[in-house]
Motif scaffolding. Sequence first.
Motif, PDB file in Angstrom:
ATOM      1  N   GLY A 193       0.730  -1.206  -0.041  1.00  0.00           N
ATOM      2  CA  GLY A 193      -0.009  -0.198   0.080  1.00  0.00           C
ATOM      3  C   GLY A 193       1.267   1.505   0.370  1.00  0.00           C
ATOM      4  O   GLY A 193       1.609   1.162   0.033  1.00  0.00           O
ATOM      5  N   ASN A 194       0.339   2.077   0.183  1.00  0.00           N
ATOM      6  CA  ASN A 194       0.790   3.857   0.554  1.00  0.00           C
ATOM      7  C   ASN A 194       0.605   4.414   1.667  1.00  0.00           C
ATOM      8  O   ASN A 194      -0.141   5.078   2.043  1.00  0.00           O
ATOM      9  N   ASN A 230      -0.563   0.754   7.889  1.00  0.00           N
ATOM     10  CA  ASN A 230      -1.182   2.104   8.377  1.00  0.00           C
ATOM     11  C   ASN A 230      -1.842   3.546   7.661  1.00  0.00           C
ATOM     12  O   ASN A 230      -2.207   2.599   6.270  1.00  0.00           O
ATOM     13  N   ARG A 231      -1.826   4.079   8.496  1.00  0.00           N
ATOM     14  CA  ARG A 231      -3.268   5.247   7.552  1.00  0.00           C
ATOM     15  C   ARG A 231      -1.976   5.441   5.651  1.00  0.00           C
ATOM     16  O   ARG A 231      -0.677   5.246   5.966  1.00  0.00           O
ATOM     17  N   THR A 250      -8.348  -2.627   4.936  1.00  0.00           N
ATOM     18  CA  THR A 250      -9.546  -1.886   5.255  1.00  0.00           C
ATOM     19  C   THR A 250      -9.549  -1.115   6.591  1.00  0.00           C
ATOM     20  O   THR A 250     -10.259   0.261   6.722  1.00  0.00           O
ATOM     21  N   ALA A 251      -9.049  -1.366   7.475  1.00  0.00           N
ATOM     22  CA  ALA A 251      -8.958  -0.742   8.756  1.00  0.00           C
ATOM     23  C   ALA A 251      -8.057  -1.771   9.062  1.00  0.00           C
ATOM     24  O   ALA A 251      -7.378  -2.802  10.003  1.00  0.00           O
ATOM     25  N   ILE A 252      -7.638  -0.442  11.526  1.00  0.00           N
ATOM     26  CA  ILE A 252      -7.029  -0.872  11.891  1.00  0.00           C
ATOM     27  C   ILE A 252      -7.399  -0.279  13.390  1.00  0.00           C
ATOM     28  O   ILE A 252      -8.228  -0.036  13.330  1.00  0.00           O
ATOM     29  N   GLY A 258      -1.317   4.613  15.045  1.00  0.00           N
ATOM     30  CA  GLY A 258      -0.234   4.204  14.467  1.00  0.00           C
ATOM     31  C   GLY A 258      -0.463   2.472  14.605  1.00  0.00           C
ATOM     32  O   GLY A 258      -0.936   1.992  14.547  1.00  0.00           O
ATOM     33  N   ASN A 259       0.828   1.616  13.949  1.00  0.00           N
ATOM     34  CA  ASN A 259       0.132   0.116  13.612  1.00  0.00           C
ATOM     35  C   ASN A 259       0.848  -0.195  15.163  1.00  0.00           C
ATOM     36  O   ASN A 259       1.995  -0.701  16.108  1.00  0.00           O
ATOM     37  N   ILE A 260       0.069  -1.490  15.459  1.00  0.00           N
ATOM     38  CA  ILE A 260       0.146  -1.994  16.903  1.00  0.00           C
ATOM     39  C   ILE A 260      -0.056  -3.420  16.190  1.00  0.00           C
ATOM     40  O   ILE A 260      -0.020  -3.968  16.848  1.00  0.00           O
TER      41      ILE A 260
END
Length: 503
Positions: A193-194, A230-231, A250-252, A258-260
């Motif tokens: 992704g981006n 991430n976003r 799609t979601a976190i 941020g990523n966990i």
Amino acid sequence: MSKLNMSKLKKFNIGAMIIASFVLISPVAALAKGAPDSFADLAEKLLPAVVNVNTTQTIKIKRRTMPQIPGMEDFFRRFGQENDKRRNPGNGDEDSRQENGEDRALTRKRQSLGSGFIIDPSGIIVTNNHVIDKADEVMIKMHDGRELKAVVIGKDDKLDLAVLKVESDKPLPYVKFGDDSKSRIGDWVLAIGNPYSLGGTLTAGIISARNRDIQSGPYDKYIQTDASINRGNSGGPMFNMDGEVIGINTAIFSPSGGNIGIGFAIPSNQAQRVINQLREFGHTKRGRIGISFQAVTDDIAESLDMEEGHGALVSSVVEGGPADKAGIQVGDIIVEFEGKTIKERNELPIWVANTEIGKKAKIVVLRKGKRKSLTLVIDELPENENASDDESLTDEDQADQEVKEILGMGLEPLTEKSRKALKLEDNVAGVLITSVDRNSPAGEKGLRRGDVIVSITQEEVKTVEEALAKIEELRAKGRKSILLKIIRSGNTAFVTVKFDPKK
């Protein structure tokens, strides 16, 4: 037997034991697959088909009202024009007003970034609906740096998917969908992704869980992964080790944003059905049966004396809809649909949505503890649903009557004044909740002033006395909780309230 023969026999036995152990252990070992030596070959193949999705939306800004002071009108008008110039450089005084003399609305551009992937060489791109929703312009940046303008073919906010189309003078690189049902918990996956506008970024992880319901919509059955998302990753693909798309990121879940290591992807099998409909019709075609329902929790099951909590508790029935025509009633518990037992909250809406419109479907309901088989015809779910108005009760709307309290609720009879305030229909009979102790069993379950109790554990109550008697009767039977059917803002809901163990 000689010592030599004994020695040989011992060696033979030890060898046999080792071979037997290997035979027993090796099938398990054969199932365990180690991490690939490298993802480089796969990344090189897949990256060209993953794109950045850049959107622009024009936002209107409300002008600040200038003070109206006699003799100072010219000063404040010039002051406002100077502010306009600073906000919108390049606009002269002549641009700040429309032909009718009114001030033009100030605007600004809002840009957002996401990800997507090409599924057809003609330029068909899949992304999330929330990436492109309300955008005035959508631009696609390819892996090779080219930028192409995209048009939205169709979008679906319920599953959060959108299909875009770009024009290119040559076939575009693309990827194919795989069968996500073949993927298992623990399998390796890649996410591309981006994130944070950095461009094509690849991360690796495993499938952490399947069929996750994160309460984001009626059709939740996400694949959970610990691959870093991430976003900006929204709308990007999740690949299996064969290079097939098995999910759409799609979601976190993240307290900080941020990523966990907890990300969610729409399964490919679920997404493909919607994507195909968007490509063909520009919108989705889902089945419906015309009900609202709640999941049967363990508390609800206990209050109804059921052995286990499963099924869909019908809280409202659309007049003239498939369920209404089939004879389904509020309070029924749908336990089977087309021979399949309903165990999870999201199963019934997913099964119904994926059923062919016009098909006759068989269902089984529990009605006051007895099984009943019904047949209904699947209807098409409308794209837009109307929201109901919110009604509230004021002190002046309440009658001057004695309030009875139980389980932390204050109860009063319904009056013409309270009916009018709550916009209740004439045929609604029940008991009005006038107050709720926040620390009581009723308060803990979210009951509030203005709710109307119409039944208790599937028995109608029309007076305060009936309500009190029914609650005490269930307490005497040893029930741990009661099931209240309430009306709130025109909608019906079921709430379980536990008896206070101290009383």
